[in-house]
Design a protein around this motif. Structure first.
Motif, PDB file in Angstrom:
ATOM      1  N   MET A 286      -1.686   1.266  -2.313  1.00 38.05           N
ATOM      2  CA  MET A 286      -1.127   0.251  -3.208  1.00 38.05           C
ATOM      3  C   MET A 286       0.386   0.189  -2.992  1.00 38.05           C
ATOM      4  SD  MET A 286      -1.918  -2.042  -5.380  1.00 38.05           S
ATOM      5  CE  MET A 286      -3.515  -1.741  -6.132  1.00 38.05           C
TER       6      MET A 286
ATOM      7  N   GLN B  96      -1.757   2.889  -9.942  1.00 36.43           N
ATOM      8  CA  GLN B  96      -0.452   3.520 -10.200  1.00 36.43           C
ATOM      9  C   GLN B  96      -0.240   3.683 -11.707  1.00 36.43           C
ATOM     10  OE1 GLN B  96       1.147   0.200  -8.182  1.00 36.43           O
ATOM     11  NE2 GLN B  96       1.981   1.367  -6.460  1.00 36.43           N
TER      12      GLN B  96
ATOM     13  N   ARG C  72      -7.802   6.407  -5.835  1.00 32.45           N
ATOM     14  CA  ARG C  72      -6.736   7.402  -5.864  1.00 32.45           C
ATOM     15  C   ARG C  72      -5.842   7.059  -7.053  1.00 32.45           C
ATOM     16  NH1 ARG C  72      -2.974   6.526  -1.103  1.00 32.45           N
ATOM     17  NH2 ARG C  72      -4.599   7.558   0.104  1.00 32.45           N
TER      18      ARG C  72
ATOM     19  N   CYS D  14      -2.172   7.765  -8.711  1.00 31.67           N
ATOM     20  CA  CYS D  14      -0.842   8.360  -8.478  1.00 31.67           C
ATOM     21  C   CYS D  14       0.135   7.783  -9.503  1.00 31.67           C
ATOM     22  CB  CYS D  14      -0.371   8.061  -7.053  1.00 31.67           C
ATOM     23  SG  CYS D  14      -0.100   6.305  -6.728  1.00 31.67           S
ATOM     24  N   LYS D  15       1.361   8.319  -9.527  1.00 32.12           N
ATOM     25  CA  LYS D  15       2.357   7.774 -10.461  1.00 32.12           C
ATOM     26  C   LYS D  15       2.850   6.407  -9.985  1.00 32.12           C
ATOM     27  CE  LYS D  15       4.365  12.068 -12.248  1.00 32.12           C
ATOM     28  NZ  LYS D  15       5.547  12.957 -12.200  1.00 32.12           N
ATOM     29  N   GLY D  16       3.078   6.258  -8.681  1.00 33.02           N
ATOM     30  CA  GLY D  16       3.662   5.024  -8.123  1.00 33.02           C
ATOM     31  C   GLY D  16       5.044   5.318  -7.564  1.00 33.02           C
ATOM     32  N   ILE D  17       5.336   4.778  -6.360  1.00 32.95           N
ATOM     33  CA  ILE D  17       6.565   5.148  -5.635  1.00 32.95           C
ATOM     34  C   ILE D  17       7.618   4.054  -5.636  1.00 32.95           C
ATOM     35  CG2 ILE D  17       5.702   4.389  -3.374  1.00 32.95           C
ATOM     36  CD1 ILE D  17       7.532   7.605  -3.511  1.00 32.95           C
TER      37      ILE D  17
ATOM     38  N   ARG E 173       9.487   9.127 -17.864  1.00 30.42           N
ATOM     39  CA  ARG E 173       8.698  10.114 -17.114  1.00 30.42           C
ATOM     40  C   ARG E 173       7.512  10.635 -17.928  1.00 30.42           C
ATOM     41  NH1 ARG E 173       9.226  14.076 -13.119  1.00 30.42           N
ATOM     42  NH2 ARG E 173       8.594  16.147 -13.798  1.00 30.42           N
TER      43      ARG E 173
ATOM     44  N   THR F  19      -1.009  13.976  -6.917  1.00 31.56           N
ATOM     45  CA  THR F  19       0.246  14.370  -7.575  1.00 31.56           C
ATOM     46  C   THR F  19       0.670  15.763  -7.120  1.00 31.56           C
ATOM     47  OG1 THR F  19       1.348  14.685  -9.705  1.00 31.56           O
ATOM     48  CG2 THR F  19      -0.962  15.338  -9.609  1.00 31.56           C
ATOM     49  N   HIS F  20       2.005  15.996  -7.201  1.00 36.62           N
ATOM     50  CA  HIS F  20       2.541  17.350  -6.982  1.00 36.62           C
ATOM     51  C   HIS F  20       3.153  17.871  -8.266  1.00 36.62           C
ATOM     52  CE1 HIS F  20       3.319  14.529  -3.667  1.00 36.62           C
ATOM     53  NE2 HIS F  20       2.711  15.429  -2.937  1.00 36.62           N
TER      54      HIS F  20
ATOM     55  N   LEU G 219       1.156  14.948  -0.475  1.00 40.11           N
ATOM     56  CA  LEU G 219       1.822  14.467   0.737  1.00 40.11           C
ATOM     57  C   LEU G 219       2.158  15.644   1.651  1.00 40.11           C
ATOM     58  CD1 LEU G 219       4.359  12.006  -0.962  1.00 40.11           C
ATOM     59  CD2 LEU G 219       2.187  11.400   0.118  1.00 40.11           C
TER      60      LEU G 219
ATOM     61  N   VAL H 150       4.954  18.685   1.026  1.00 40.40           N
ATOM     62  CA  VAL H 150       5.411  18.730  -0.375  1.00 40.40           C
ATOM     63  C   VAL H 150       4.594  19.762  -1.166  1.00 40.40           C
ATOM     64  CG1 VAL H 150       5.729  17.370  -2.481  1.00 40.40           C
ATOM     65  CG2 VAL H 150       6.095  16.298  -0.260  1.00 40.40           C
ATOM     66  N   GLU H 151       5.298  20.584  -1.946  1.00 44.37           N
ATOM     67  CA  GLU H 151       4.680  21.548  -2.872  1.00 44.37           C
ATOM     68  C   GLU H 151       3.507  22.302  -2.231  1.00 44.37           C
ATOM     69  OE1 GLU H 151       6.067  22.402  -5.618  1.00 44.37           O
ATOM     70  OE2 GLU H 151       7.548  20.785  -5.682  1.00 44.37           O
TER      71      GLU H 151
ATOM     72  N   TYR I 290      14.890  15.391  -3.440  1.00 42.32           N
ATOM     73  CA  TYR I 290      13.836  16.359  -3.109  1.00 42.32           C
ATOM     74  C   TYR I 290      14.089  16.943  -1.726  1.00 42.32           C
ATOM     75  CZ  TYR I 290      10.912  14.059  -6.684  1.00 42.32           C
ATOM     76  OH  TYR I 290      10.416  13.522  -7.816  1.00 42.32           O
TER      77      TYR I 290
HETATM   78  C1  LIG Z   1      -1.775  11.466  -1.329  1.00 41.03           C
HETATM   79  C2  LIG Z   1      -0.797  10.549  -1.980  1.00 41.03           C
HETATM   80  C3  LIG Z   1      -0.923   9.185  -1.779  1.00 41.03           C
HETATM   81  C4  LIG Z   1      -0.032   8.306  -2.399  1.00 41.03           C
HETATM   82  N1  LIG Z   1      -0.241   6.964  -2.286  1.00 41.03           N
HETATM   83  C5  LIG Z   1       0.549   6.117  -2.961  1.00 41.03           C
HETATM   84  C6  LIG Z   1       0.292   4.719  -2.980  1.00 41.03           C
HETATM   85  O1  LIG Z   1      -0.674   4.224  -2.385  1.00 41.03           O
HETATM   86  N2  LIG Z   1       1.154   3.915  -3.673  1.00 41.03           N
HETATM   87  C7  LIG Z   1       2.213   4.420  -4.379  1.00 41.03           C
HETATM   88  O2  LIG Z   1       2.928   3.646  -5.025  1.00 41.03           O
HETATM   89  N3  LIG Z   1       2.485   5.743  -4.361  1.00 41.03           N
HETATM   90  C8  LIG Z   1       1.690   6.600  -3.679  1.00 41.03           C
HETATM   91  N4  LIG Z   1       1.958   7.938  -3.706  1.00 41.03           N
HETATM   92  C9  LIG Z   1       3.262   8.427  -4.254  1.00 41.03           C
HETATM   93  C10 LIG Z   1       3.150   8.723  -5.738  1.00 41.03           C
HETATM   94  O3  LIG Z   1       2.998   7.502  -6.435  1.00 41.03           O
HETATM   95  C11 LIG Z   1       4.404   9.430  -6.264  1.00 41.03           C
HETATM   96  O4  LIG Z   1       5.534   8.645  -6.051  1.00 41.03           O
HETATM   97  C12 LIG Z   1       4.655  10.802  -5.655  1.00 41.03           C
HETATM   98  O5  LIG Z   1       3.455  11.497  -5.483  1.00 41.03           O
HETATM   99  C13 LIG Z   1       5.567  11.620  -6.570  1.00 41.03           C
HETATM  100  O6  LIG Z   1       4.968  11.771  -7.835  1.00 41.03           O
HETATM  101  P1  LIG Z   1       4.389  13.164  -8.382  1.00 41.03           P
HETATM  102  O7  LIG Z   1       3.175  12.855  -9.217  1.00 41.03           O
HETATM  103  O8  LIG Z   1       4.161  14.091  -7.270  1.00 41.03           O
HETATM  104  O9  LIG Z   1       5.459  13.672  -9.423  1.00 41.03           O
HETATM  105  P2  LIG Z   1       7.020  13.956  -9.250  1.00 41.03           P
HETATM  106  O10 LIG Z   1       7.452  14.422 -10.596  1.00 41.03           O
HETATM  107  O11 LIG Z   1       7.717  12.804  -8.649  1.00 41.03           O
HETATM  108  O12 LIG Z   1       7.027  15.152  -8.237  1.00 41.03           O
HETATM  109  C14 LIG Z   1       6.689  16.473  -8.598  1.00 41.03           C
HETATM  110  C15 LIG Z   1       7.388  17.407  -7.624  1.00 41.03           C
HETATM  111  O13 LIG Z   1       6.863  17.195  -6.311  1.00 41.03           O
HETATM  112  C16 LIG Z   1       7.907  17.173  -5.339  1.00 41.03           C
HETATM  113  N5  LIG Z   1       7.848  15.883  -4.663  1.00 41.03           N
HETATM  114  C17 LIG Z   1       7.208  14.761  -5.068  1.00 41.03           C
HETATM  115  N6  LIG Z   1       7.305  13.775  -4.151  1.00 41.03           N
HETATM  116  C18 LIG Z   1       8.034  14.276  -3.125  1.00 41.03           C
HETATM  117  C19 LIG Z   1       8.473  13.752  -1.865  1.00 41.03           C
HETATM  118  N7  LIG Z   1       8.182  12.536  -1.444  1.00 41.03           N
HETATM  119  N8  LIG Z   1       9.215  14.573  -1.066  1.00 41.03           N
HETATM  120  C20 LIG Z   1       9.502  15.822  -1.438  1.00 41.03           C
HETATM  121  N9  LIG Z   1       9.105  16.370  -2.609  1.00 41.03           N
HETATM  122  C21 LIG Z   1       8.395  15.614  -3.441  1.00 41.03           C
HETATM  123  C22 LIG Z   1       9.193  17.443  -6.081  1.00 41.03           C
HETATM  124  O14 LIG Z   1       9.471  18.825  -5.990  1.00 41.03           O
HETATM  125  C23 LIG Z   1       8.878  17.091  -7.511  1.00 41.03           C
HETATM  126  O15 LIG Z   1       9.624  17.839  -8.423  1.00 41.03           O
HETATM  127  C24 LIG Z   1       1.060   8.826  -3.157  1.00 41.03           C
HETATM  128  C25 LIG Z   1       1.174  10.196  -3.347  1.00 41.03           C
HETATM  129  C26 LIG Z   1       0.265  11.069  -2.786  1.00 41.03           C
HETATM  130  C27 LIG Z   1       0.400  12.517  -3.051  1.00 41.03           C
END
Ligand SMILES: Cc1cc2nc3c(=O)[nH]c(=O)nc-3n(C[C@H](O)[C@H](O)[C@H](O)COP(=O)(O)OP(=O)(O)OC[C@H]3O[C@@H](n4cnc5c(N)ncnc54)[C@H](O)[C@@H]3O)c2cc1C
Length: 298
Positions: A126, A153, A174, A176-179, A191, A216-217, A244, A247-248, A289
């Motif tokens: 997405m 998301q 899937r 996720c939070k959204g990027i 948050r 999520t991480h 990802l 990460v973590e 990060y």
């Molecule tokens: C398998 C997967 C697929 C995804 N697909 C999509 C998608 O299709 N569309 C979309 O909008 N988003 C996607 N995302 C990204 C997601 O939306 C988040 O932006 C991202 O996962 C960070 O959110 P979090 O839940 O890990 O929490 P956060 O609070 O952002 O992260 C928690 C901890 O993880 C670590 N961390 C998180 N992200 C990163 C990074 N990129 N680099 C280094 N350290 C990091 C940091 O230490 C942070 O404190 C995907 C994520 C994953 C894991």
């Protein structure tokens, strides 16, 4: 921290490519399919499965979409031949969504058919809010005939309503939070609200019997997910955790150790530089990060 992240992200295009490469290498498998295969083998040996992503978004010519599609068809053959525990993830704008959504459906459809024929699976990632409706449309067109999934998301205000639409079809999603950086009018910014919405959507998905990728991480969300899985007695074949590459990793290892299925998102490709710079500009927090990971003691 926000200002520091923003400065890092804004100045990034001026940074020499090898330095960006150094920062990004932890998060990107490399430039070639061989790099992706090597990373996948290593992760499979560690007990993780993989989803492979060819870097590239927002193409402007149909030929580019067709070239990316060829890459994906080849990757599916390689996964099959090498017996890798991996599926694929792709972005609709990389397949021509912004040119013509019917063309995009045809292009993605060929990949989805091949994945299904090889007993594999394709996730439609997405992207930003300009793609949400069309991505759900693509998914709805393919879900009955092919082994496909898409993404929800938690930061989008509409996601709860989207679930009403998707849940009756026993989807593969899937969460996720959204990027992407989205406007307040359509996306939660707080948050904690995003976290609560994530757990709310997750509970609905798990109760419905859908297959869920918990992406999520954030350890708070991992903890919340584990709690829900136990409370709702969700069988192990109804969900997987997803993280990802790079990460973590310690949290990843704990989940694998405790017997949960865990999938790592492995991006690779020639366009790693443009991708890294764009991603870092889109979400300056990632720059923070990266720096943190570079300097922290493991
Ligand atoms: C398998 C997967 C697929 C995804 N697909 C999509 C998608 O299709 N569309 C979309 O909008 N988003 C996607 N995302 C990204 C997601 O939306 C988040 O932006 C991202 O996962 C960070 O959110 P979090 O839940 O890990 O929490 P956060 O609070 O952002 O992260 C928690 C901890 O993880 C670590 N961390 C998180 N992200 C990163 C990074 N990129 N680099 C280094 N350290 C990091 C940091 O230490 C942070 O404190 C995907 C994520 C994953 C894991």
């Amino acid at each position: 921290m926000d200002i520091v992240n923003r400065i890092i992200a804004e100045t990034l295009p001026l940074v020499p490519k090898p330095i960006v490469g150094y920062f990004s290498s932890r998060y990107i498998a490399g430039e070639t399919i061989d790099d992706a295969v090597e990373t996948t083998r290593r992760l499979n040996a560690q007990g993780a499965c993989v989803t492979i992503d060819v870097l590239g978004e927002h193409i402007v010519h149909r030929e580019e979409a067709s070239t990316y599609a060829e890459h994906y068809l080849h990757i599916l053959d390689v996964i099959n031949a090498e017996k890798l525990d991996a599926n694929i993830s792709l972005k609709p704008t990389q397949m021509g969504l912004k040119l013509d959504r019917k063309f995009c459906l045809e292009t993605i459809g060929k990949i989805a058919e091949k994945a299904t024929g090889l007993n594999n699976f394709m996730c439609i990632d997405m992207e930003d809010n300009s793609c949400t409706e069309d991505t759900l449309w693509l998914y709805e067109q393919l879900k009955d005939s092919c082994s496909v999934g898409t993404v929800l998301q938690a930061y989008m205000r509409r996601s709860d309503a989207d679930l009403d639409r998707l849940i009756p079809h026993q989807v593969n999603l899937r969460l996720c939070k959204g990027i992407y950086v989205e406007p307040y009018a359509i996306a939660y910014k707080d948050r904690e609200i995003i976290r609560f919405n994530f757990l709310h959507l997750l509970e609905r998905l798990l109760q419905s019997g859908c297959y869920v990728g918990i992406a999520t991480h954030d350890e708070f969300l991992v903890w919340g997910a584990l709690h829900l899985l136990k409370k709702l007695e969700v069988p192990k074949d109804r969900y997987e955790f997803q993280m990802l590459l790079g990460v973590e990793e310690r949290l990843r290892e704990i989940l694998i150790r405790d017997g949960h299925k865990l999938r790592v998102y492995v991006p690779f490709g020639m366009h790693w530089h443009a991708y890294s710079v764009r991603r870092l500009k889109e979400n300056p927090q990632i720059a923070g990060y990266v720096l943190h990971n570079l300097f922290k003691k493991n």
